[in-house]
Write a protein that holds these residues in place. Structure first.
Motif, PDB file in Angstrom:
ATOM      1  N   LYS A 176      47.346  45.379  23.675  1.00  0.00           N
ATOM      2  CA  LYS A 176      47.058  45.218  25.101  1.00  0.00           C
ATOM      3  C   LYS A 176      47.682  46.365  25.903  1.00  0.00           C
ATOM      4  O   LYS A 176      48.857  46.676  25.742  1.00  0.00           O
ATOM      5  N   LYS A 179      45.881  47.312  29.375  1.00  0.00           N
ATOM      6  CA  LYS A 179      45.517  47.117  30.774  1.00  0.00           C
ATOM      7  C   LYS A 179      46.414  46.091  31.460  1.00  0.00           C
ATOM      8  O   LYS A 179      46.784  46.256  32.629  1.00  0.00           O
ATOM      9  N   LYS A 180      46.781  45.046  30.747  1.00  0.00           N
ATOM     10  CA  LYS A 180      47.628  43.997  31.322  1.00  0.00           C
ATOM     11  C   LYS A 180      48.912  44.586  31.882  1.00  0.00           C
ATOM     12  O   LYS A 180      49.321  44.278  33.018  1.00  0.00           O
ATOM     13  N   TYR A 181      49.542  45.462  31.102  1.00  0.00           N
ATOM     14  CA  TYR A 181      50.824  46.028  31.524  1.00  0.00           C
ATOM     15  C   TYR A 181      50.634  47.099  32.593  1.00  0.00           C
ATOM     16  O   TYR A 181      51.490  47.271  33.462  1.00  0.00           O
ATOM     17  N   ILE A 194      50.449  45.083  35.851  1.00  0.00           N
ATOM     18  CA  ILE A 194      51.752  44.541  36.273  1.00  0.00           C
ATOM     19  C   ILE A 194      52.653  45.647  36.805  1.00  0.00           C
ATOM     20  O   ILE A 194      53.245  45.539  37.888  1.00  0.00           O
ATOM     21  N   LYS A 246      37.299  46.976  29.942  1.00  0.00           N
ATOM     22  CA  LYS A 246      37.665  45.927  28.991  1.00  0.00           C
ATOM     23  C   LYS A 246      38.116  46.608  27.722  1.00  0.00           C
ATOM     24  O   LYS A 246      37.417  47.445  27.166  1.00  0.00           O
TER      25      LYS A 246
END
Length: 438
Positions: free
Chosen positions: A95, A97-99, A102, A220
């Protein structure tokens, strides 16, 4: 509608199709967004703000330079502690993009708060420094830390964007779009009151957020097999193990050393060029903004140009060319006696700055094995951030010790970066003799 990050290369028809696909544009716009932060906060308005708060003459200007240098060094210290773990997180979870989301939101919030506290006059002092100024400096450290942390994930994401042949062009396009972001970011300058550089902080945070949204919503990630989960801090063991295996990755290790010294010069120059231009060469705030705009245009041109040079000559030679250009730019800046010479130095540095990101990202991807790519990007961030401690710390210490010499102290501090650049070029030349490097 979300699209897969990895495009089908058979559908590309020419470089324009490559550049203007939604996935590539969304990825590049994050370069656009974070460059607004980098230029407005790190390079221009935060140094201007500290000079307004501290500098009143040639001696105090050197003290302001020391504050700027040490604030950058502290942010880099935290990056040294955490960046290796970020690479391990990428390899284990797949992963990115998640970080990015944030860390970007934290950086945006800290920058916004810099604008609020920068305009306040709170009662009280801490070690002789006004409380409001202390808070702004702390918020700057937080904003810069999370901004740079997001780049570890963002740079690693590039490897999923195209084929090996396309990556140099994609990297160059991303950097070029990023420097166009600089032009947009500087559009707020006419609305900033004289002597109130803190007014730039809130608009910068808003622009940073707005232009990050395409990546947040339109990319994505390619699904990747996750590794067995382990405690977060066990990642340090993997980092230590990677260093022990460096004999098997001699090229990577040698380039890491070269990158360490070259990044030392670049990161320090980025943070100090505004104050140096104003206090040493005699630029006004408006004059420096114009110089920075010209340097940015040079960066855009250099980013595209070195994308093709990297594709044609290979990343090692391309990085070497950039290192030599950086060396010449620093030499001219140290001995510049008139604004004209600094205009020349600024233009050359602009080309070197944009080109370094293009060539180094491509070289790292070429040298590193796929299964350890995230970890190696973390290690390179580690190397770069260690140098980002040493460079500003060295610069700030020189200006502090020799502050009574006035502007000569700044020339001595900038001259120390010439030594760092020469060492970096020597390690790049050493790689020519290693098997398998073009």
């Amino acid at each position: 509608m979300q699209l897969q990050l990895k495009p089908n290369s058979k559908k590309w028809k020419g470089n324009l199709s490559l550049y203007f696909s939604l996935p590539i544009l969304s990825w590049a716009f994050y370069d656009f967004a974070n460059t607004i932060f980098s230029s407005n906060i790190n390079t221009i308005f935060f140094p201007f703000f500290l000079q307004e708060q501290i500098g009143e003459n040639a001696v105090l200007d050197q003290i302001a330079s020391t504050f700027i240098s040490y604030a950058n060094a502290i942010a880099s210290l935290f990056l040294v502690l955490f960046s290796p773990l970020f690479g391990v997180m990428i390899d284990r979870t797949g992963k990115m993009k998640k970080y990015i989301i944030i860390f970007t939101l934290v950086s945006v919030a800290a920058t916004f708060l810099m604008g609020i506290f920068g305009g306040l006059s709170l009662k009280g002092n801490l070690l002789g420094i006004p409380i409001s100024l202390v808070i702004v400096i702390i918020l700057f450290v937080v904003a810069k830390f999370f901004y740079h942390s997001s780049l570890v994930f963002y740079d690693t994401m590039m490897s999923d964007l195209g084929t090996k042949q396309q990556l140099p062009l994609i990297s160059g396009f991303g950097v070029a779009v990023g420097y166009i972001g600089t032009l947009v970011g500087l559009s707020i300058y006419p609305f900033i009151s004289k002597g109130s550089s803190h007014e730039a902080f809130i608009p910068t945070s808003i622009l940073f957020l707005i232009f990050s949204l395409p990546l947040f919503f339109f990319l994505k990630e390619t699904p990747k097999q996750q590794k067995v989960k382990q405690p977060f801090f066990s990642g340090y063991k993997e980092i230590i193990a990677t260093f022990k295996e460096m004999r098997s990755y001699q090229l990577v290790f040698t380039f890491m050393i070269a990158y360490f010294f070259l990044n030392d010069a670049i990161a320090t120059t980025i943070g100090m060029m505004a104050v140096y231009a104003k206090t040493v060469v005699g630029f006004s705030s408006g004059g420096f903004i114009l110089l920075y705009l010209v340097s940015t245009v040079s960066s855009i041109i250099g980013s595209f140009l070195f994308g093709y040079i990297t594709q044609a000559k290979g990343p090692r030679l391309a990085v070497t060319y950039v290192g030599i250009l950086l060396l010449v730019a620093l030499f001219v800046a140290v001995f510049a006696q008139t604004p004209l010479w600094f205009w020349i130095a600024g233009s050359m540095f602009g080309i070197a700055l944009g080109s370094m990101w293009v060539t180094s990202r491509t070289f790292i991807i070429e040298l590193t094995p796929v299964e350890k790519r995230g970890q190696f990007f973390g290690l390179f961030a580690f190397s770069g951030k260690v140098s980002s401690i040493i460079g500003p710390l060295m610069y700030g210490t020189i200006t502090l010790i020799f502050h009574d010499l006035g502007t000569l102290a700044s020339r001595m501090a900038l001259g120390s970066l010439i030594i760092m650049t020469v060492i970096g070029i020597c390690f790049l030349l050493k790689m020519k003799n290693l098997e398998g490097v073009k």
